[in-house]
Design a protein around this motif. Sequence first.
Motif, PDB file in Angstrom:
ATOM      1  N   LEU A 141      -0.243  -5.759  -8.338  1.00  0.00           N
ATOM      2  CA  LEU A 141      -0.657  -5.059  -6.881  1.00  0.00           C
ATOM      3  C   LEU A 141      -0.573  -6.320  -6.005  1.00  0.00           C
ATOM      4  O   LEU A 141      -0.529  -6.257  -4.831  1.00  0.00           O
ATOM      5  N   ALA A 142      -1.242  -7.645  -6.410  1.00  0.00           N
ATOM      6  CA  ALA A 142      -1.238  -8.889  -5.788  1.00  0.00           C
ATOM      7  C   ALA A 142      -0.077  -9.026  -5.150  1.00  0.00           C
ATOM      8  O   ALA A 142       0.190  -9.845  -4.092  1.00  0.00           O
ATOM      9  N   ARG A 143       0.982  -8.826  -5.992  1.00  0.00           N
ATOM     10  CA  ARG A 143       2.487  -9.350  -5.345  1.00  0.00           C
ATOM     11  C   ARG A 143       2.937  -8.319  -4.338  1.00  0.00           C
ATOM     12  O   ARG A 143       3.905  -8.548  -3.642  1.00  0.00           O
ATOM     13  N   LEU A 144       2.359  -7.305  -4.182  1.00  0.00           N
ATOM     14  CA  LEU A 144       2.720  -6.261  -3.291  1.00  0.00           C
ATOM     15  C   LEU A 144       2.536  -6.727  -1.708  1.00  0.00           C
ATOM     16  O   LEU A 144       1.576  -5.988  -1.004  1.00  0.00           O
ATOM     17  N   SER A 145       3.011  -7.751  -1.384  1.00  0.00           N
ATOM     18  CA  SER A 145       2.747  -8.246   0.043  1.00  0.00           C
ATOM     19  C   SER A 145       3.682  -7.615   0.889  1.00  0.00           C
ATOM     20  O   SER A 145       4.732  -7.195   0.596  1.00  0.00           O
ATOM     21  N   PRO A 146       3.511  -7.637   2.172  1.00  0.00           N
ATOM     22  CA  PRO A 146       4.419  -6.982   3.273  1.00  0.00           C
ATOM     23  C   PRO A 146       5.759  -7.929   3.137  1.00  0.00           C
ATOM     24  O   PRO A 146       5.944  -8.967   3.069  1.00  0.00           O
ATOM     25  N   GLY A 147       6.945  -7.055   3.292  1.00  0.00           N
ATOM     26  CA  GLY A 147       8.168  -7.598   2.845  1.00  0.00           C
ATOM     27  C   GLY A 147       8.667  -7.551   1.503  1.00  0.00           C
ATOM     28  O   GLY A 147       9.872  -7.701   1.304  1.00  0.00           O
TER      29      GLY A 147
END
Length: 454
Positions: A141-147
């Motif tokens: 989930l931490a990697r699910l940043s915008p873009g």
Amino acid sequence: MNDQLKRSEELKQDLYNFVLDTDGELATALESYSADRLKLWSSTNLQGISRSELAIDMFLTEGQVADQSVLDAFIHQSQLSKADQALVRSWQNTFNGLFKVLQVPDGDSAEGSGDRYELMNWLTEKRYWVEPSAAQSAEELARLSPGEIVVTRLLPMAPEEWTFSGPLMLLGKLGKPKLAVAIGNFKNWFPGYLYGDAPELLEAAWESVERFHQDFVEFFGGDRVTLSGHELNKKLNEYQDVTTQRRLEEAGIDGSKSLQELAAEAGVSEADIAESVESFGEDGGQVNRLLKNKQAVKMAMPSISLPDDLRRAEAVTVFVHPRWGQTFLKDYTHLTQLFEATDEASMAKLDRLIQKYLKDDAVNAYIWRCLADENPKPLMASLGRVLDRPELSTADLDQVLAQADKPLEPTLPEIANVPIHLHNLFQEALQEVGQGSSKKKSKGKSKQKTGFAV
């Protein structure tokens, strides 16, 4: 975690246990389904995700057993409330997609996203608010940043409320060329989910294939034509000109007029056009010439150009079908000639060509059925020799094709129209790749001039 998500997780776990703990037909169906998926993903090089976990998750919501869905079998075996039954049945709308992360959870967000992520399915441009479940790790989930681009499945919890289903495949923040490749990979991995959340787009795509077939038959006089590669390339461009003109007429557009003239008829002033042209900067001159060019409307569609090997071929046969699409074969004429030969040398050549056709993805079930209809005896005799099954008859053809990993039903062909946003993406990706290649060539020439080329 809201109550609906919590209940969804509980029911999903019950469904998982039901499938994994049940023997008999359900276990056999799961094994067969998983084997088919794993075989496909192995041949299409699906990596970066647990294939077995993904196969099970997909089976839970789309699997079939004993003429009913796995979801219905679960409902019939469980004592669920009407609300729970409705929730489980809604899971038939679970779908695979290639998503772009638009927003991440932010308690201070003005949009009030809360614990939810906003995702956009790149294939259909539809947006979803997604609440993660306990199945996703904090690291993921931490990697699910915008873009971020992610391949995953979405499972409905309520109208306009979704959660992740199965594993996540994180692809990173992709430029247009890599994004176009990712979309192509997705189509290979999940051919049934190209427009999984937009049946209207899928219907339009299939209709475009049917229209292509109709236009082809009208222009060429049939659904199969054989010409030299050079002549075929020429005829296909003529065909495109005719169909483009017809589309323009159907849309009420005069193809003989320039874009500038059409804009004027639509009430767009020259000042508005000039202002728009200025926004293109250095490219403004080119845009201005395009606006005044009377061929620009027709130029919007790129000309057809066959690959070199087909264009140089002595004879190319084109098959078109309203479901199977379009197929080019440069050795079909030779094959039909070999069917008529009886000497051993020709039969050996025939068998080698039949072996090639069995391995060639382009030679689909429709082509094989045409061969069986028109040349049943020599075809089945050759297949009998190749497969060491002399008893084969045309009734066995589908079984032979299935064993050769050839789909018996068509998937959406490459000639199908794509939504405009995907068309634009592919064009922009090609332009970026072309510009990159030009720069590399330019640098290479520069090195040679200065004597520093390696």
